[in-house]
Design a protein around this motif. Structure first.
Motif, PDB file in Angstrom:
ATOM      1  N   ALA A  45       0.838  -1.205   0.000  1.00 46.59           N
ATOM      2  CA  ALA A  45       0.000   0.000   0.000  1.00 46.59           C
ATOM      3  C   ALA A  45       0.871   1.251   0.000  1.00 46.59           C
ATOM      4  O   ALA A  45       2.009   1.241   0.485  1.00 46.59           O
ATOM      5  N   GLN A  46       0.311   2.334  -0.523  1.00 41.22           N
ATOM      6  CA  GLN A  46       0.979   3.626  -0.409  1.00 41.22           C
ATOM      7  C   GLN A  46       0.268   4.400   0.702  1.00 41.22           C
ATOM      8  O   GLN A  46      -0.877   4.810   0.553  1.00 41.22           O
ATOM      9  N   HIS A  47       0.958   4.604   1.800  1.00 43.64           N
ATOM     10  CA  HIS A  47       0.349   5.218   2.972  1.00 43.64           C
ATOM     11  C   HIS A  47       0.292   6.730   2.888  1.00 43.64           C
ATOM     12  O   HIS A  47      -0.401   7.383   3.672  1.00 43.64           O
ATOM     13  N   SER A  48       1.037   7.296   1.958  1.00 47.62           N
ATOM     14  CA  SER A  48       1.006   8.730   1.677  1.00 47.62           C
ATOM     15  C   SER A  48       1.583   8.937   0.285  1.00 47.62           C
ATOM     16  O   SER A  48       2.547   8.255  -0.082  1.00 47.62           O
ATOM     17  N   PRO A  49       1.018   9.868  -0.499  1.00 45.79           N
ATOM     18  CA  PRO A  49       1.618  10.136  -1.813  1.00 45.79           C
ATOM     19  C   PRO A  49       3.033  10.692  -1.722  1.00 45.79           C
ATOM     20  O   PRO A  49       3.746  10.729  -2.721  1.00 45.79           O
ATOM     21  N   LEU A  50       3.428  11.123  -0.520  1.00 47.44           N
ATOM     22  CA  LEU A  50       4.787  11.619  -0.318  1.00 47.44           C
ATOM     23  C   LEU A  50       5.811  10.487  -0.197  1.00 47.44           C
ATOM     24  O   LEU A  50       7.017  10.739  -0.264  1.00 47.44           O
ATOM     25  N   MET A  51       5.335   9.263   0.000  1.00 44.25           N
ATOM     26  CA  MET A  51       6.226   8.158   0.300  1.00 44.25           C
ATOM     27  C   MET A  51       5.991   6.989  -0.650  1.00 44.25           C
ATOM     28  O   MET A  51       4.894   6.813  -1.193  1.00 44.25           O
ATOM     29  N   SER A  52       6.996   6.165  -0.822  1.00 38.59           N
ATOM     30  CA  SER A  52       6.878   4.949  -1.630  1.00 38.59           C
ATOM     31  C   SER A  52       6.194   3.854  -0.811  1.00 38.59           C
ATOM     32  O   SER A  52       6.235   3.875   0.427  1.00 38.59           O
ATOM     33  N   PRO A  53       5.603   2.854  -1.482  1.00 40.40           N
ATOM     34  CA  PRO A  53       5.218   1.645  -0.743  1.00 40.40           C
ATOM     35  C   PRO A  53       6.472   1.026  -0.109  1.00 40.40           C
ATOM     36  O   PRO A  53       7.566   1.070  -0.677  1.00 40.40           O
ATOM     37  N   LEU A  54       6.311   0.455   1.047  1.00 43.04           N
ATOM     38  CA  LEU A  54       7.456  -0.130   1.738  1.00 43.04           C
ATOM     39  C   LEU A  54       8.155  -1.187   0.888  1.00 43.04           C
ATOM     40  O   LEU A  54       9.383  -1.337   0.942  1.00 43.04           O
ATOM     41  N   VAL A  55       7.391  -1.911   0.084  1.00 48.08           N
ATOM     42  CA  VAL A  55       7.992  -2.964  -0.726  1.00 48.08           C
ATOM     43  C   VAL A  55       8.896  -2.372  -1.812  1.00 48.08           C
ATOM     44  O   VAL A  55       9.862  -3.029  -2.244  1.00 48.08           O
ATOM     45  N   TRP A  56       8.616  -1.139  -2.257  1.00 46.33           N
ATOM     46  CA  TRP A  56       9.514  -0.501  -3.218  1.00 46.33           C
ATOM     47  C   TRP A  56      10.863  -0.228  -2.561  1.00 46.33           C
ATOM     48  O   TRP A  56      11.918  -0.501  -3.145  1.00 46.33           O
ATOM     49  N   ASP A  57      10.840   0.332  -1.342  1.00 44.03           N
ATOM     50  CA  ASP A  57      12.094   0.601  -0.636  1.00 44.03           C
ATOM     51  C   ASP A  57      12.902  -0.671  -0.451  1.00 44.03           C
ATOM     52  O   ASP A  57      14.128  -0.670  -0.615  1.00 44.03           O
ATOM     53  N   LEU A  58      12.226  -1.760  -0.107  1.00 47.78           N
ATOM     54  CA  LEU A  58      12.920  -3.021   0.136  1.00 47.78           C
ATOM     55  C   LEU A  58      13.678  -3.486  -1.108  1.00 47.78           C
ATOM     56  O   LEU A  58      14.873  -3.810  -1.050  1.00 47.78           O
ATOM     57  N   ALA A  59      13.013  -3.510  -2.252  1.00 46.70           N
ATOM     58  CA  ALA A  59      13.674  -3.960  -3.470  1.00 46.70           C
ATOM     59  C   ALA A  59      14.691  -2.935  -3.977  1.00 46.70           C
ATOM     60  O   ALA A  59      15.728  -3.306  -4.541  1.00 46.70           O
ATOM     61  N   HIS A  60      14.413  -1.644  -3.769  1.00 47.20           N
ATOM     62  CA  HIS A  60      15.369  -0.604  -4.166  1.00 47.20           C
ATOM     63  C   HIS A  60      16.672  -0.758  -3.391  1.00 47.20           C
ATOM     64  O   HIS A  60      17.757  -0.593  -3.968  1.00 47.20           O
ATOM     65  N   ILE A  61      16.583  -1.076  -2.107  1.00 46.88           N
ATOM     66  CA  ILE A  61      17.786  -1.314  -1.306  1.00 46.88           C
ATOM     67  C   ILE A  61      18.619  -2.431  -1.938  1.00 46.88           C
ATOM     68  O   ILE A  61      19.836  -2.317  -2.108  1.00 46.88           O
ATOM     69  N   GLY A  62      17.957  -3.538  -2.309  1.00 48.98           N
ATOM     70  CA  GLY A  62      18.675  -4.637  -2.942  1.00 48.98           C
ATOM     71  C   GLY A  62      19.238  -4.262  -4.292  1.00 48.98           C
ATOM     72  O   GLY A  62      20.365  -4.649  -4.636  1.00 48.98           O
ATOM     73  N   ASN A  63      18.484  -3.481  -5.066  1.00 47.73           N
ATOM     74  CA  ASN A  63      18.936  -3.109  -6.396  1.00 47.73           C
ATOM     75  C   ASN A  63      20.163  -2.208  -6.344  1.00 47.73           C
ATOM     76  O   ASN A  63      21.120  -2.390  -7.128  1.00 47.73           O
ATOM     77  N   GLN A  64      20.183  -1.226  -5.431  1.00 49.75           N
ATOM     78  CA  GLN A  64      21.348  -0.362  -5.294  1.00 49.75           C
ATOM     79  C   GLN A  64      22.569  -1.159  -4.838  1.00 49.75           C
ATOM     80  O   GLN A  64      23.695  -0.912  -5.291  1.00 49.75           O
ATOM     81  N   GLU A  65      22.347  -2.136  -3.977  1.00 47.31           N
ATOM     82  CA  GLU A  65      23.457  -2.975  -3.524  1.00 47.31           C
ATOM     83  C   GLU A  65      24.005  -3.810  -4.680  1.00 47.31           C
ATOM     84  O   GLU A  65      25.227  -3.970  -4.823  1.00 47.31           O
ATOM     85  N   GLU A  66      23.104  -4.313  -5.513  1.00 47.56           N
ATOM     86  CA  GLU A  66      23.557  -5.061  -6.675  1.00 47.56           C
ATOM     87  C   GLU A  66      24.334  -4.161  -7.635  1.00 47.56           C
ATOM     88  O   GLU A  66      25.414  -4.533  -8.129  1.00 47.56           O
ATOM     89  N   LEU A  67      23.811  -2.965  -7.907  1.00 47.60           N
ATOM     90  CA  LEU A  67      24.459  -2.064  -8.862  1.00 47.60           C
ATOM     91  C   LEU A  67      25.874  -1.700  -8.433  1.00 47.60           C
ATOM     92  O   LEU A  67      26.814  -1.747  -9.236  1.00 47.60           O
TER      93      LEU A  67
END
Length: 444
Positions: A45-67
Protein backbone atom coordinates in the motif's frame (compact mmCIF):
# COMPACT_ATOMS: atom_id res chain seq x y z
CA UNK A 1 44.78 29.70 10.40
CA UNK A 2 42.84 26.76 11.76
CA UNK A 3 44.51 23.53 12.64
CA UNK A 4 44.26 20.70 10.09
CA UNK A 5 41.09 18.69 10.07
CA UNK A 6 41.17 15.54 12.13
CA UNK A 7 39.45 12.51 10.63
CA UNK A 8 39.28 8.79 11.16
CA UNK A 9 42.60 7.07 10.53
CA UNK A 10 42.28 4.56 7.72
CA UNK A 11 42.17 1.14 9.37
CA UNK A 12 43.75 -2.09 8.19
CA UNK A 13 41.97 -4.41 5.80
CA UNK A 14 40.54 -6.71 8.48
CA UNK A 15 39.27 -3.82 10.58
CA UNK A 16 37.64 -2.30 7.49
CA UNK A 17 36.10 -5.67 6.66
CA UNK A 18 34.72 -5.98 10.17
CA UNK A 19 33.32 -2.45 10.09
CA UNK A 20 31.67 -3.00 6.72
CA UNK A 21 30.18 -6.32 7.84
CA UNK A 22 28.82 -4.83 11.06
CA UNK A 23 27.35 -1.83 9.25
CA UNK A 24 25.68 -3.93 6.57
CA UNK A 25 24.36 -6.42 9.12
CA UNK A 26 22.92 -3.71 11.36
CA UNK A 27 21.20 -2.07 8.42
CA UNK A 28 19.67 -5.32 7.19
CA UNK A 29 18.37 -6.22 10.64
CA UNK A 30 16.59 -2.87 10.76
CA UNK A 31 15.21 -3.28 7.23
CA UNK A 32 13.88 -6.68 8.22
CA UNK A 33 12.20 -5.25 11.32
CA UNK A 34 10.53 -2.46 9.38
CA UNK A 35 9.23 -4.77 6.65
CA UNK A 36 8.26 -7.79 8.75
CA UNK A 37 6.15 -6.03 11.39
CA UNK A 38 3.22 -5.56 8.97
CA UNK A 39 1.31 -7.86 6.65
CA UNK A 40 1.87 -7.87 2.89
CA UNK A 41 -1.06 -5.52 2.11
CA UNK A 42 0.63 -2.84 4.23
CA UNK A 43 3.89 -3.41 2.37
CA UNK A 44 2.30 -2.87 -1.03
CA UNK A 45 0.00 0.00 0.00
CA UNK A 46 0.98 3.63 -0.41
CA UNK A 47 0.35 5.22 2.97
CA UNK A 48 1.01 8.73 1.68
CA UNK A 49 1.62 10.14 -1.81
CA UNK A 50 4.79 11.62 -0.32
CA UNK A 51 6.23 8.16 0.30
CA UNK A 52 6.88 4.95 -1.63
CA UNK A 53 5.22 1.64 -0.74
CA UNK A 54 7.46 -0.13 1.74
CA UNK A 55 7.99 -2.96 -0.73
CA UNK A 56 9.51 -0.50 -3.22
CA UNK A 57 12.09 0.60 -0.64
CA UNK A 58 12.92 -3.02 0.14
CA UNK A 59 13.67 -3.96 -3.47
CA UNK A 60 15.37 -0.60 -4.17
CA UNK A 61 17.79 -1.31 -1.31
CA UNK A 62 18.67 -4.64 -2.94
CA UNK A 63 18.94 -3.11 -6.40
CA UNK A 64 21.35 -0.36 -5.29
CA UNK A 65 23.46 -2.97 -3.52
CA UNK A 66 23.56 -5.06 -6.68
CA UNK A 67 24.46 -2.06 -8.86
CA UNK A 68 27.31 -0.78 -6.71
CA UNK A 69 28.72 -3.81 -4.91
CA UNK A 70 28.09 -6.76 -7.23
CA UNK A 71 28.37 -5.01 -10.58
CA UNK A 72 30.58 -1.94 -10.00
CA UNK A 73 32.98 -3.40 -7.41
CA UNK A 74 32.74 -7.12 -8.12
CA UNK A 75 32.33 -6.95 -11.89
CA UNK A 76 29.60 -9.60 -11.67
CA UNK A 77 26.88 -10.19 -14.25
CA UNK A 78 23.58 -8.44 -13.57
CA UNK A 79 21.09 -10.57 -11.63
CA UNK A 80 17.88 -8.73 -12.55
CA UNK A 81 18.72 -6.05 -15.15
CA UNK A 82 15.07 -5.80 -16.16
CA UNK A 83 14.11 -4.22 -12.83
CA UNK A 84 16.75 -1.47 -12.80
CA UNK A 85 14.30 1.09 -14.21
CA UNK A 86 11.56 0.19 -11.72
CA UNK A 87 13.82 1.03 -8.80
CA UNK A 88 15.50 4.09 -10.25
CA UNK A 89 14.42 6.85 -7.87
CA UNK A 90 14.81 9.50 -10.57
CA UNK A 91 12.81 7.69 -13.22
CA UNK A 92 9.60 7.30 -11.23
CA UNK A 93 8.35 9.81 -8.62
CA UNK A 94 7.01 8.36 -5.39
CA UNK A 95 3.40 9.08 -6.24
CA UNK A 96 3.62 6.83 -9.33
CA UNK A 97 5.40 3.86 -7.78
CA UNK A 98 2.31 1.90 -6.62
CA UNK A 99 1.23 1.59 -10.27
CA UNK A 100 4.53 0.01 -11.37
CA UNK A 101 4.94 -3.77 -11.77
CA UNK A 102 6.95 -4.00 -8.56
CA UNK A 103 8.31 -7.22 -7.15
CA UNK A 104 5.78 -8.67 -4.68
CA UNK A 105 6.90 -8.86 -1.04
CA UNK A 106 8.15 -12.45 -1.10
CA UNK A 107 10.11 -11.94 -4.29
CA UNK A 108 11.54 -8.62 -3.07
CA UNK A 109 12.74 -10.28 0.14
CA UNK A 110 14.34 -13.12 -1.78
CA UNK A 111 16.06 -10.75 -4.20
CA UNK A 112 17.46 -8.53 -1.43
CA UNK A 113 18.64 -11.59 0.50
CA UNK A 114 20.38 -13.14 -2.53
CA UNK A 115 22.11 -9.83 -3.33
CA UNK A 116 23.29 -9.61 0.27
CA UNK A 117 24.63 -13.16 0.25
CA UNK A 118 26.74 -12.40 -2.83
CA UNK A 119 27.83 -9.04 -1.43
CA UNK A 120 29.12 -10.66 1.75
CA UNK A 121 31.00 -13.23 -0.32
CA UNK A 122 32.56 -10.33 -2.19
CA UNK A 123 33.44 -8.58 1.07
CA UNK A 124 35.47 -11.57 2.26
CA UNK A 125 38.05 -11.05 -0.48
CA UNK A 126 37.57 -7.35 -1.25
CA UNK A 127 40.61 -5.24 -2.02
CA UNK A 128 40.34 -1.90 -0.22
CA UNK A 129 42.82 -0.18 -2.51
CA UNK A 130 43.13 0.54 -6.18
CA UNK A 131 40.13 2.71 -6.97
CA UNK A 132 38.32 5.53 -5.25
CA UNK A 133 35.21 3.35 -5.04
CA UNK A 134 37.03 0.59 -3.14
CA UNK A 135 39.48 2.72 -1.13
CA UNK A 136 38.94 2.17 2.61
CA UNK A 137 35.81 0.14 1.81
CA UNK A 138 33.94 3.24 0.59
CA UNK A 139 31.45 1.36 -1.60
CA UNK A 140 30.45 -0.91 1.28
CA UNK A 141 30.07 2.10 3.57
CA UNK A 142 28.05 3.94 0.95
CA UNK A 143 25.64 1.02 0.61
CA UNK A 144 25.27 0.66 4.40
CA UNK A 145 24.48 4.37 4.61
CA UNK A 146 22.05 4.11 1.70
CA UNK A 147 20.16 1.28 3.37
CA UNK A 148 19.99 3.12 6.66
CA UNK A 149 18.71 6.24 4.90
CA UNK A 150 15.91 4.18 3.40
CA UNK A 151 15.26 2.62 6.79
CA UNK A 152 14.64 6.13 8.08
CA UNK A 153 12.38 6.76 5.09
CA UNK A 154 10.46 3.58 5.90
CA UNK A 155 10.15 4.67 9.52
CA UNK A 156 8.59 7.91 8.27
CA UNK A 157 6.13 5.78 6.29
CA UNK A 158 5.29 3.89 9.48
CA UNK A 159 4.55 7.22 11.19
CA UNK A 160 2.22 8.19 8.34
CA UNK A 161 0.53 4.79 8.35
CA UNK A 162 -2.84 4.60 10.08
CA UNK A 163 -3.91 1.70 12.24
CA UNK A 164 -2.73 0.10 15.46
CA UNK A 165 0.92 0.40 16.48
CA UNK A 166 3.31 -2.26 15.17
CA UNK A 167 6.66 -0.87 16.35
CA UNK A 168 7.85 -0.81 19.93
CA UNK A 169 10.92 0.63 21.62
CA UNK A 170 11.60 1.97 25.11
CA UNK A 171 11.20 5.70 25.57
CA UNK A 172 14.37 7.63 26.40
CA UNK A 173 12.96 8.16 29.87
CA UNK A 174 13.01 11.26 32.04
CA UNK A 175 16.16 13.31 32.26
CA UNK A 176 17.23 15.71 34.98
CA UNK A 177 15.90 19.16 34.22
CA UNK A 178 18.52 21.09 32.28
CA UNK A 179 19.60 24.11 34.33
CA UNK A 180 22.44 25.39 32.18
CA UNK A 181 22.42 28.53 30.05
CA UNK A 182 19.74 28.86 27.37
CA UNK A 183 22.29 29.87 24.74
CA UNK A 184 26.02 29.61 24.09
CA UNK A 185 28.36 32.11 22.45
CA UNK A 186 30.30 30.67 19.51
CA UNK A 187 33.46 32.70 18.86
CA UNK A 188 34.07 34.28 15.48
CA UNK A 189 36.91 33.41 13.15
CA UNK A 190 37.79 30.65 10.71
CA UNK A 191 37.21 26.95 11.17
CA UNK A 192 37.54 23.85 9.02
CA UNK A 193 34.20 22.86 7.49
CA UNK A 194 33.60 19.57 5.71
CA UNK A 195 36.06 16.70 5.44
CA UNK A 196 38.74 15.32 3.19
CA UNK A 197 39.77 12.43 5.45
CA UNK A 198 36.59 10.74 6.71
CA UNK A 199 36.72 7.47 4.71
CA UNK A 200 32.97 7.00 4.25
CA UNK A 201 31.97 10.65 3.93
CA UNK A 202 29.76 11.33 0.91
CA UNK A 203 30.55 13.72 -1.90
CA UNK A 204 28.60 16.74 -0.59
CA UNK A 205 30.62 16.67 2.66
CA UNK A 206 33.85 17.16 0.72
CA UNK A 207 36.36 18.74 0.55
CA UNK A 208 37.47 20.25 3.84
CA UNK A 209 37.83 24.02 3.52
CA UNK A 210 38.25 27.06 5.71
CA UNK A 211 35.10 29.02 6.51
CA UNK A 212 34.90 32.37 8.31
CA UNK A 213 32.03 32.84 10.76
CA UNK A 214 31.19 35.95 12.77
CA UNK A 215 30.55 35.42 16.51
CA UNK A 216 26.99 34.36 17.30
CA UNK A 217 24.79 32.92 20.02
CA UNK A 218 23.07 29.57 19.52
CA UNK A 219 20.47 27.71 21.59
CA UNK A 220 22.02 25.19 23.97
CA UNK A 221 19.31 22.66 23.07
CA UNK A 222 16.69 22.32 20.33
CA UNK A 223 13.46 24.30 20.65
CA UNK A 224 10.97 22.38 22.79
CA UNK A 225 7.29 21.61 22.37
CA UNK A 226 6.53 23.95 25.26
CA UNK A 227 8.39 26.81 23.63
CA UNK A 228 6.73 26.16 20.30
CA UNK A 229 3.32 25.99 21.98
CA UNK A 230 3.89 29.53 23.25
CA UNK A 231 4.31 30.60 19.62
CA UNK A 232 1.04 28.89 18.70
CA UNK A 233 -0.87 30.42 21.62
CA UNK A 234 0.47 33.88 20.79
CA UNK A 235 -1.19 33.63 17.40
CA UNK A 236 1.93 32.61 15.51
CA UNK A 237 0.01 30.87 12.75
CA UNK A 238 -2.36 33.84 12.39
CA UNK A 239 0.25 36.62 12.22
CA UNK A 240 1.59 37.23 8.73
CA UNK A 241 4.59 39.30 9.81
CA UNK A 242 6.41 36.27 11.24
CA UNK A 243 6.37 34.44 7.93
CA UNK A 244 8.16 34.76 4.62
CA UNK A 245 5.72 35.44 1.75
CA UNK A 246 6.12 31.85 0.57
CA UNK A 247 5.65 30.52 4.08
CA UNK A 248 2.53 32.60 4.70
CA UNK A 249 1.04 31.43 1.40
CA UNK A 250 1.78 27.81 2.41
CA UNK A 251 0.16 28.27 5.84
CA UNK A 252 -2.95 29.79 4.27
CA UNK A 253 -3.24 27.21 1.50
CA UNK A 254 -2.93 24.22 3.83
CA UNK A 255 -4.58 25.75 6.93
CA UNK A 256 -1.62 24.95 9.16
CA UNK A 257 -2.20 25.58 12.87
CA UNK A 258 0.36 23.31 14.61
CA UNK A 259 3.09 20.76 13.88
CA UNK A 260 2.08 17.73 11.84
CA UNK A 261 0.31 15.02 13.87
CA UNK A 262 -0.79 17.50 16.59
CA UNK A 263 -4.45 18.12 17.45
CA UNK A 264 -6.53 19.37 20.36
CA UNK A 265 -8.90 17.14 22.32
CA UNK A 266 -12.32 18.26 23.48
CA UNK A 267 -10.85 19.94 26.54
CA UNK A 268 -8.28 21.91 24.59
CA UNK A 269 -5.29 19.73 25.49
CA UNK A 270 -2.73 19.24 22.75
CA UNK A 271 -2.26 15.62 21.68
CA UNK A 272 -0.07 14.00 19.06
CA UNK A 273 -0.08 10.74 17.14
CA UNK A 274 3.20 8.82 17.28
CA UNK A 275 3.52 5.50 15.45
CA UNK A 276 -0.13 4.63 16.03
CA UNK A 277 -0.33 5.87 19.63
CA UNK A 278 -2.17 9.05 20.62
CA UNK A 279 -0.60 10.79 23.61
CA UNK A 280 -0.25 14.17 25.27
CA UNK A 281 2.39 16.40 23.72
CA UNK A 282 5.38 16.22 26.11
CA UNK A 283 6.46 19.78 26.89
CA UNK A 284 10.18 19.09 27.39
CA UNK A 285 10.87 17.21 24.14
CA UNK A 286 12.28 18.97 21.08
CA UNK A 287 9.48 19.95 18.73
CA UNK A 288 9.14 17.51 15.83
CA UNK A 289 7.50 17.47 12.38
CA UNK A 290 7.77 21.15 11.58
CA UNK A 291 8.69 22.46 8.14
CA UNK A 292 11.35 25.07 7.41
CA UNK A 293 8.73 27.81 7.12
CA UNK A 294 7.46 27.02 10.61
CA UNK A 295 10.95 26.94 12.08
CA UNK A 296 11.80 30.25 10.42
CA UNK A 297 8.57 31.89 11.61
CA UNK A 298 9.12 30.75 15.19
CA UNK A 299 12.66 32.15 15.13
CA UNK A 300 11.37 35.54 13.90
CA UNK A 301 8.67 35.55 16.57
CA UNK A 302 11.34 34.84 19.20
CA UNK A 303 13.49 37.73 17.93
CA UNK A 304 16.07 35.32 16.60
CA UNK A 305 16.85 33.44 13.38
CA UNK A 306 17.85 30.00 12.18
CA UNK A 307 21.61 29.33 12.20
CA UNK A 308 23.36 29.05 8.88
CA UNK A 309 24.79 25.67 7.97
CA UNK A 310 28.32 26.94 8.62
CA UNK A 311 27.30 28.30 12.03
CA UNK A 312 25.69 24.98 12.92
CA UNK A 313 28.81 23.03 11.96
CA UNK A 314 31.13 25.37 13.82
CA UNK A 315 28.99 25.02 16.97
CA UNK A 316 29.10 21.24 16.53
CA UNK A 317 32.75 20.63 15.59
CA UNK A 318 34.98 23.56 16.50
CA UNK A 319 37.24 23.12 19.53
CA UNK A 320 38.40 26.60 20.61
CA UNK A 321 41.16 25.12 22.79
CA UNK A 322 42.93 23.48 19.85
CA UNK A 323 41.43 25.30 16.86
CA UNK A 324 40.66 22.05 15.08
CA UNK A 325 37.36 20.53 13.93
CA UNK A 326 36.27 17.35 15.67
CA UNK A 327 34.43 14.48 13.99
CA UNK A 328 31.58 14.88 16.49
CA UNK A 329 30.73 17.43 19.17
CA UNK A 330 32.18 15.20 21.92
CA UNK A 331 35.37 14.32 20.06
CA UNK A 332 36.55 11.83 17.46
CA UNK A 333 35.11 8.62 18.98
CA UNK A 334 32.20 6.94 17.25
CA UNK A 335 28.78 7.61 18.85
CA UNK A 336 27.70 5.56 21.85
CA UNK A 337 24.33 5.55 23.67
CA UNK A 338 25.79 8.03 26.18
CA UNK A 339 26.52 10.55 23.42
CA UNK A 340 23.32 10.73 21.38
CA UNK A 341 19.89 9.32 20.61
CA UNK A 342 20.47 7.48 17.32
CA UNK A 343 19.68 4.25 15.52
CA UNK A 344 15.95 3.92 16.26
CA UNK A 345 16.90 2.90 19.78
CA UNK A 346 13.89 4.97 20.79
CA UNK A 347 10.87 6.07 18.76
CA UNK A 348 11.18 9.74 19.59
CA UNK A 349 13.54 12.43 20.84
CA UNK A 350 14.87 12.62 24.39
CA UNK A 351 14.07 15.63 26.59
CA UNK A 352 15.89 18.81 25.61
CA UNK A 353 19.21 19.10 27.39
CA UNK A 354 19.83 15.34 27.54
CA UNK A 355 23.15 13.61 26.81
CA UNK A 356 25.66 15.81 28.62
CA UNK A 357 28.41 13.42 27.45
CA UNK A 358 27.59 14.44 23.89
CA UNK A 359 27.88 18.20 24.25
CA UNK A 360 30.33 20.25 22.23
CA UNK A 361 33.42 21.96 23.74
CA UNK A 362 31.33 25.13 23.94
CA UNK A 363 28.54 23.37 25.84
CA UNK A 364 25.94 22.95 23.07
CA UNK A 365 23.85 19.79 23.49
CA UNK A 366 21.99 17.35 21.25
CA UNK A 367 23.63 18.53 18.05
CA UNK A 368 23.71 14.89 16.96
CA UNK A 369 20.57 12.75 17.15
CA UNK A 370 17.03 13.40 18.41
CA UNK A 371 15.82 15.71 15.61
CA UNK A 372 17.12 16.90 12.26
CA UNK A 373 17.70 20.63 12.59
CA UNK A 374 16.67 23.06 9.88
CA UNK A 375 19.27 25.67 9.00
CA UNK A 376 18.92 28.96 7.12
CA UNK A 377 21.05 27.70 4.22
CA UNK A 378 20.24 26.45 0.76
CA UNK A 379 22.00 23.28 -0.36
CA UNK A 380 25.11 24.34 -2.27
CA UNK A 381 28.37 22.58 -3.17
CA UNK A 382 31.54 23.21 -1.23
CA UNK A 383 34.47 24.84 -3.06
CA UNK A 384 36.17 22.12 -5.07
CA UNK A 385 33.16 19.77 -4.98
CA UNK A 386 33.31 16.75 -7.29
CA UNK A 387 30.31 14.48 -7.79
CA UNK A 388 31.08 10.89 -6.78
CA UNK A 389 30.22 8.20 -7.57
CA UNK A 390 27.12 9.56 -9.35
CA UNK A 391 25.77 13.09 -9.76
CA UNK A 392 22.26 12.12 -8.63
CA UNK A 393 23.37 11.70 -5.03
CA UNK A 394 23.95 15.42 -4.46
CA UNK A 395 24.66 17.51 -7.54
CA UNK A 396 21.14 17.49 -8.97
CA UNK A 397 19.78 18.92 -5.70
CA UNK A 398 22.05 21.96 -5.45
CA UNK A 399 20.10 25.20 -5.54
CA UNK A 400 17.59 27.35 -3.66
CA UNK A 401 14.79 24.78 -3.79
CA UNK A 402 16.25 22.77 -0.90
CA UNK A 403 17.11 23.78 2.66
CA UNK A 404 19.85 22.05 4.63
CA UNK A 405 19.15 20.03 7.77
CA UNK A 406 21.91 18.96 10.13
CA UNK A 407 22.59 16.65 13.03
CA UNK A 408 20.46 13.57 12.42
CA UNK A 409 17.41 12.34 14.31
CA UNK A 410 16.55 9.43 16.59
CA UNK A 411 15.81 7.56 13.34
CA UNK A 412 19.34 7.96 11.93
CA UNK A 413 21.93 5.23 12.33
CA UNK A 414 25.43 6.28 13.42
CA UNK A 415 26.89 5.06 10.11
CA UNK A 416 24.88 7.80 8.35
CA UNK A 417 25.48 10.58 10.84
CA UNK A 418 28.58 12.70 11.41
CA UNK A 419 29.47 16.25 12.28
CA UNK A 420 29.91 16.85 8.54
CA UNK A 421 26.84 14.95 7.32
CA UNK A 422 24.41 17.04 5.24
CA UNK A 423 20.71 16.39 4.71
CA UNK A 424 18.27 18.49 2.72
CA UNK A 425 14.60 18.75 1.82
CA UNK A 426 11.96 21.09 0.47
CA UNK A 427 11.02 23.84 2.95
CA UNK A 428 7.42 22.53 3.05
CA UNK A 429 8.32 19.04 4.30
CA UNK A 430 6.89 18.08 7.70
CA UNK A 431 6.65 14.28 7.66
CA UNK A 432 10.41 14.07 8.23
CA UNK A 433 11.80 13.94 11.78
CA UNK A 434 12.67 17.64 11.74
CA UNK A 435 13.06 20.22 14.49
CA UNK A 436 15.39 23.18 14.92
CA UNK A 437 17.30 25.49 17.23
CA UNK A 438 17.71 29.25 16.88
CA UNK A 439 20.61 31.70 16.84
CA UNK A 440 21.31 35.42 16.99
CA UNK A 441 24.28 37.71 16.29
CA UNK A 442 26.63 38.42 19.17
CA UNK A 443 25.52 42.05 19.39
CA UNK A 444 21.77 41.40 19.07
Amino acid sequence: MTAPETGTPVAGAEALRDRALASLTTARARTTLLTSCVEDPDLTAQHSPLMSPLVWDLAHIGNQEELWLLRAVGGLEAMRPEIDGLYDAFEHPRSERPSLPLLPPGEARHYAAEVRKRALDLLETADFHGTRLTEAGFAFGMIAQHEQQHDETMLITHQLRTGPPVLTAPDPGPAPAFTGPAEVLVPGGPFTMGTSTEPWALDNERPAHSREVAPFWIDTAPVTNAAYLAFIEDGGYDTERWWTPEGWAHVQKHSLTAPLFWHRDGGGQWLRRRFGVTEAVPPDEPVLHVCWYEADAYARWAGRRLPTEAEWEKAARHDPATGRSRRYPWGDADPSPEHANLGQRHLGPAPAGSYPAGESPLGVRQLIGDVWEWTASDLTPYPGFTAFPYKEYSQVFFGPEYKVLRGGSFAVDPVACRGTFRNWDYPVRRQIFSGFRTARPETA
